[in-house]
Write an enzyme that holds these catalytic residues in place. Sequence first.
Site, PDB file in Angstrom:
ATOM      1  N   GLY C  12       0.835  -1.236  -0.230  1.00 18.15           N
ATOM      2  CA  GLY C  12       0.077  -0.060  -0.069  1.00 18.15           C
ATOM      3  C   GLY C  12       1.069   1.111  -0.082  1.00 18.15           C
ATOM      4  N   ARG C  73       0.622  -5.137  -6.303  1.00 16.58           N
ATOM      5  CA  ARG C  73       0.434  -6.412  -5.868  1.00 16.58           C
ATOM      6  C   ARG C  73       1.199  -7.304  -6.852  1.00 16.58           C
ATOM      7  NH1 ARG C  73      -5.442  -7.941  -5.143  1.00 16.58           N
ATOM      8  NH2 ARG C  73      -6.055  -5.935  -3.995  1.00 16.58           N
ATOM      9  N   ASP C 104       5.398  -5.141   6.104  1.00 13.65           N
ATOM     10  CA  ASP C 104       6.005  -6.118   6.328  1.00 13.65           C
ATOM     11  C   ASP C 104       5.636  -7.199   5.178  1.00 13.65           C
ATOM     12  OD1 ASP C 104       3.152  -6.560   6.765  1.00 13.65           O
ATOM     13  OD2 ASP C 104       3.523  -7.799   8.791  1.00 13.65           O
ATOM     14  N   THR C 127       4.613   2.451   5.569  1.00 12.48           N
ATOM     15  CA  THR C 127       2.986   1.996   5.803  1.00 12.48           C
ATOM     16  C   THR C 127       2.412   2.981   6.785  1.00 12.48           C
ATOM     17  OG1 THR C 127       1.534   0.361   6.526  1.00 12.48           O
ATOM     18  CG2 THR C 127       3.778   0.378   7.363  1.00 12.48           C
ATOM     19  N   ASP C 129       0.058   2.112   8.661  1.00 11.20           N
ATOM     20  CA  ASP C 129      -0.472   1.148   9.840  1.00 11.20           C
ATOM     21  C   ASP C 129       0.502   1.056  11.087  1.00 11.20           C
ATOM     22  OD1 ASP C 129      -2.685   0.827   8.516  1.00 11.20           O
ATOM     23  OD2 ASP C 129      -1.611  -1.289   7.542  1.00 11.20           O
ATOM     24  N   ASP C 131       2.621  -1.098  11.771  1.00 10.23           N
ATOM     25  CA  ASP C 131       2.546  -2.613  12.416  1.00 10.23           C
ATOM     26  C   ASP C 131       3.903  -3.123  11.901  1.00 10.23           C
ATOM     27  OD1 ASP C 131       2.238  -2.526   9.646  1.00 10.23           O
ATOM     28  OD2 ASP C 131       0.517  -4.059   9.697  1.00 10.23           O
ATOM     29  N   ARG C 173      -5.746  -2.730  10.237  1.00 10.29           N
ATOM     30  CA  ARG C 173      -6.698  -4.220  10.577  1.00 10.29           C
ATOM     31  C   ARG C 173      -6.049  -4.894  11.535  1.00 10.29           C
ATOM     32  NH1 ARG C 173      -8.277  -6.506   5.304  1.00 10.29           N
ATOM     33  NH2 ARG C 173      -8.425  -4.157   4.666  1.00 10.29           N
TER      34      ARG C 173
END
Lengths: 331, 331, 331, 331
Positions: C12, C73, C104, C127, C129, C131, C173
């Site tokens: 992303g 992708r 990741d 990213t 996120d 994460d 998420r």
Amino acid sequence: MSKRVAVLTSGGDAPGMNACIRAIVIACERHGFTLFGYQHGYNGLLEQEYEILALQATHNLIQQGGTVLHSARCEPFKTDEGAKTAATNLTELEIDTLIVIGGDGSFRGADHLADFWHGQIIGIPGTIDNDVAGTDATIGYYTAIDTVVSSIDKVRDTADAFERIFIVEVMGRHAGFLALNSALASAADYVILPETFQHCDAELDKITEQIEKRRQLKGAISFIIVVAENVWPGGLNDLADKLVSKTQSEVRPVTLGHVQRGGSPVSQDRLLATKLGTYAVSLVGSDTNGIMVGELNGTPSEIALTETWEKDKPLNPSSMETMLTIMNERY
Amino acid sequence: MSKRVAVLTSGGDAPGMNACIRAIVIACERHGFTLFGYQHGYNGLLEQEYEILALQATHNLIQQGGTVLHSARCEPFKTDEGAKTAATNLTELEIDTLIVIGGDGSFRGADHLADFWHGQIIGIPGTIDNDVAGTDATIGYYTAIDTVVSSIDKVRDTADAFERIFIVEVMGRHAGFLALNSALASAADYVILPETFQHCDAELDKITEQIEKRRQLKGAISFIIVVAENVWPGGLNDLADKLVSKTQSEVRPVTLGHVQRGGSPVSQDRLLATKLGTYAVSLVGSDTNGIMVGELNGTPSEIALTETWEKDKPLNPSSMETMLTIMNERY
Amino acid sequence: MSKRVAVLTSGGDAPGMNACIRAIVIACERHGFTLFGYQHGYNGLLEQEYEILALQATHNLIQQGGTVLHSARCEPFKTDEGAKTAATNLTELEIDTLIVIGGDGSFRGADHLADFWHGQIIGIPGTIDNDVAGTDATIGYYTAIDTVVSSIDKVRDTADAFERIFIVEVMGRHAGFLALNSALASAADYVILPETFQHCDAELDKITEQIEKRRQLKGAISFIIVVAENVWPGGLNDLADKLVSKTQSEVRPVTLGHVQRGGSPVSQDRLLATKLGTYAVSLVGSDTNGIMVGELNGTPSEIALTETWEKDKPLNPSSMETMLTIMNERY
Amino acid sequence: MSKRVAVLTSGGDAPGMNACIRAIVIACERHGFTLFGYQHGYNGLLEQEYEILALQATHNLIQQGGTVLHSARCEPFKTDEGAKTAATNLTELEIDTLIVIGGDGSFRGADHLADFWHGQIIGIPGTIDNDVAGTDATIGYYTAIDTVVSSIDKVRDTADAFERIFIVEVMGRHAGFLALNSALASAADYVILPETFQHCDAELDKITEQIEKRRQLKGAISFIIVVAENVWPGGLNDLADKLVSKTQSEVRPVTLGHVQRGGSPVSQDRLLATKLGTYAVSLVGSDTNGIMVGELNGTPSEIALTETWEKDKPLNPSSMETMLTIMNERY
């Protein structure tokens, strides 16, 4: 000569309502009028819920979104009984002039109230949809365009990065002002408007054709479609599904939703709100009644409340012309 | 039928110039015209420095401030010799139509060029000052107001925290559009305009009187004065000094400067730029010549280049009226 | 000594990826390295689709969202065959060092590639996120927080005007960083996090209890709940329905969606991206391999690629503690 | 167990001070403490000018710049007599804990007060300059960087359009944090810092050399120099004049001024302010006294008030390293 004025905000909130309240407070103070602020739209009229608005209340109000007077739906007010209660309350408070900031639904309410109360009623157009005749723009419309445009600017980053198709749904269920002008200002690639929508297949064909043309010209591309809410029969996901099968591409839907109603008003909304609020107060005590004030061609204007929803308000011809030349291609 | 069009940007840059270039590129492509972009304003004409502008060049151009064609002063172009060289170069490149995006100085140059070159010349108003007759707004003006207003919003935080007087100098040396409308939209407390300035003492007396009235009403206060550049004879520091001695208060001057010229254009500038660029291309090949396109009352308009600087352009009457009612008090 | 470096963006897109590319370009130029930019993530490696990135490419790149190298992708790359093709291509181009900017998932890809290619691989965390273990923040995270917070600021205007309950769904998420910190920074009233969610009834009871307490204290109120996507079993509409029946109030859901990924990066993302890009280039040619660079406690750091997804990354303890004290109340 | 807490803001205002006050109000309410807000910095202590701060006061406070408690200089408080008066007033009001939000000057005042008053004193760092030891960042610093960066983004539009040199003066007279990090984040071309400045000729030589190198590489260029205020001996105009004569180019100076102190705080300042306010209240009634709370490496920390100005606080090493690699070139 010292008048008693009341103000309320009704219907969906719009950025600049507070700027308008501020202007009304200051103008009333300079004219020596007493100003009452009714709370929660027409509910405040029914419950006699109000406070006197003084200069102190205006500090740093111009830049706040929402409305400090609150808004709310009010079903009881639509009945004759409700309107009579409101009339009684206005009479009891000896109000000379009631100023209503809102959209056409709010003006219908005000018009109904006029059957039972014979004071002066002045409307001021406040709605992000711009679907009110008698004024070039409504308070909140400019900010909503900027919110939509800066959201689409963000979406385009991802659309470009992934060379994907995005569909962005914007507000304005009966009027395409917001969709048309935000699409033009954000360099969107296609726009679906309530005023021009005919049927799904025709739109899908046009969209697909333009995507194909663009791909032949430039290879992989991003493509952003702006759609006004409630125009596409099956909703946003149906449009996305149909585009996936027609274009064999990834399509992502984005619903901007309630963020479009909020935010600190941009300058043009602050200006419009300040001018209209000031102008409305200048009419207090005049013979003018049952009208909405607006701005046409940069000049203060008045229109009968009933005309605000009965008169047609076509999309800006020059925006339409521009759109047909450089965005949705003519056929 | 396939025309050869050239475009250049001249004078101070303004947000939305790139959005206008983008619209011209797309409109030319759809009309089947070839478009040449001259670099560095009129210098590009003298040096025959240009490139062909194709669709690829427009990607993400709408949101960029400045001008990808660059701008620059060009003294040699003002001479007959310079204009002749430019005419020769345009003829050599077989240009049918020259589009000039800029302010009145740029249009004077275009008018002078017309003595030596007989192709079609179309001006598009691009300047943050809005001091060009024949159009309600100029490209860049809306963004500049927003930049000033958000700066004053920031200054007010400190003004409120310290209950201090701030003077904010904004651009627009001959025209008070930017000062007047940004002052209204930022809830400034006083504005000094080139159009209404008479002499220092009168302004100082009015300012001091309003500060005193406000203090009696509310105690310690903040007070923000907007002043158009070059209006106050001794400059910003002189105004600050005089206010210190008259009010016995701390006064802080702020010069906004060049940040007012830049930035991603707001929606209204993107819209205006897109409409005017598209409309200008729609006139290519018509009999219309030596004109500037503009927007009056939401409708595309044309005005002779000479009138853009000869005709008077008064400040918006409704802004003036509003200002006198709720900001600078009437006496 | 003159190295050949390649860079790609994968996964992303995140604001600041371009700022990172810019820093890598400049740092490579100053070290005298040649830099290749692969297009479309790992697809570029498979298709040998690249261009040499020179200083000119960096102009005004720092402020652009998205990624000029594009992302996509790439399922084929996950196979051994795909990784072998990539390895062959890198060898053919004589690349010494491959820099991968992504999350990741992208680093798993890079780790798999290392089975077949023995050049130097350096990851940079990009990213929204956050994460990814081994760095306090990831590129894009700061901008995403600001986007969410300014959206909630807007939603609150309407929530206040109508004294309504709003539920705002934000991205992230598997990790609640974005939800937790945007909720704190926007003065939201409640937050539902993947890390602390237990079951629906417990959350509903806590929310209802707080709404009741607040109403007893202040009467009508607005109430904003932030929920990380995919945490609530039945989705946003299920949560809204359950709250309607428990609180007898109007509840409005808002999904922020893809706008969270885009936008011009805020200063902290530009800084982080610039530092990490520069630091990554400083490691080119060193013995360090198979690592991601990050920033821990303001200092450049390195972590094995495998640890970026295997190591636990707990939510900021001080944010959690603050949240429990002033937002979701402890019981 | 129910404590009486007082809070004041002192020194230059900084975005996030209100967010910090909000957190303190909520945390006190949850702990069952009574909170007094002193007005106008230390003046409020001398005049016993305060009000009780309740939850209602916090509504929409998190996003407001400035400080609702106001700030002001207070010379009398610096005397022993002043400090004694303050001590008497605190004792009279039975205050257990005084929280001071401000910079090192404010902490010196608090330290002096401790000679005469033996209640608990806790400082919270609020200043855009970030020149306070014991915390990685101060409240307001993040917003100021963003304000500077977005201003430089705007200036760059004009710099690019005209291929000109601009000098931008930013705040931070003794510490280069704001200048260094805003220069990095805005892709400025050169930065002059108090920490590294040696003498004018050396800086001028380096700047000129880089401009020449860039011109040889790319032809006409824009070039933006960020300079911390008060570093250049003769001021901004002297630097501009010297650059004009050395580079034979047009140079434009821009002073950002007071806009840097204001504005709605960005998320990172809201977070920091919320965490530090909450943490400070968690220490009320503990043995900890005469300290400032801060955040080091993401963890709440404490430092003696005296150390906040006595300890050295060097510029971020990784920012310096990055700057030397990609901005000001090493020699």
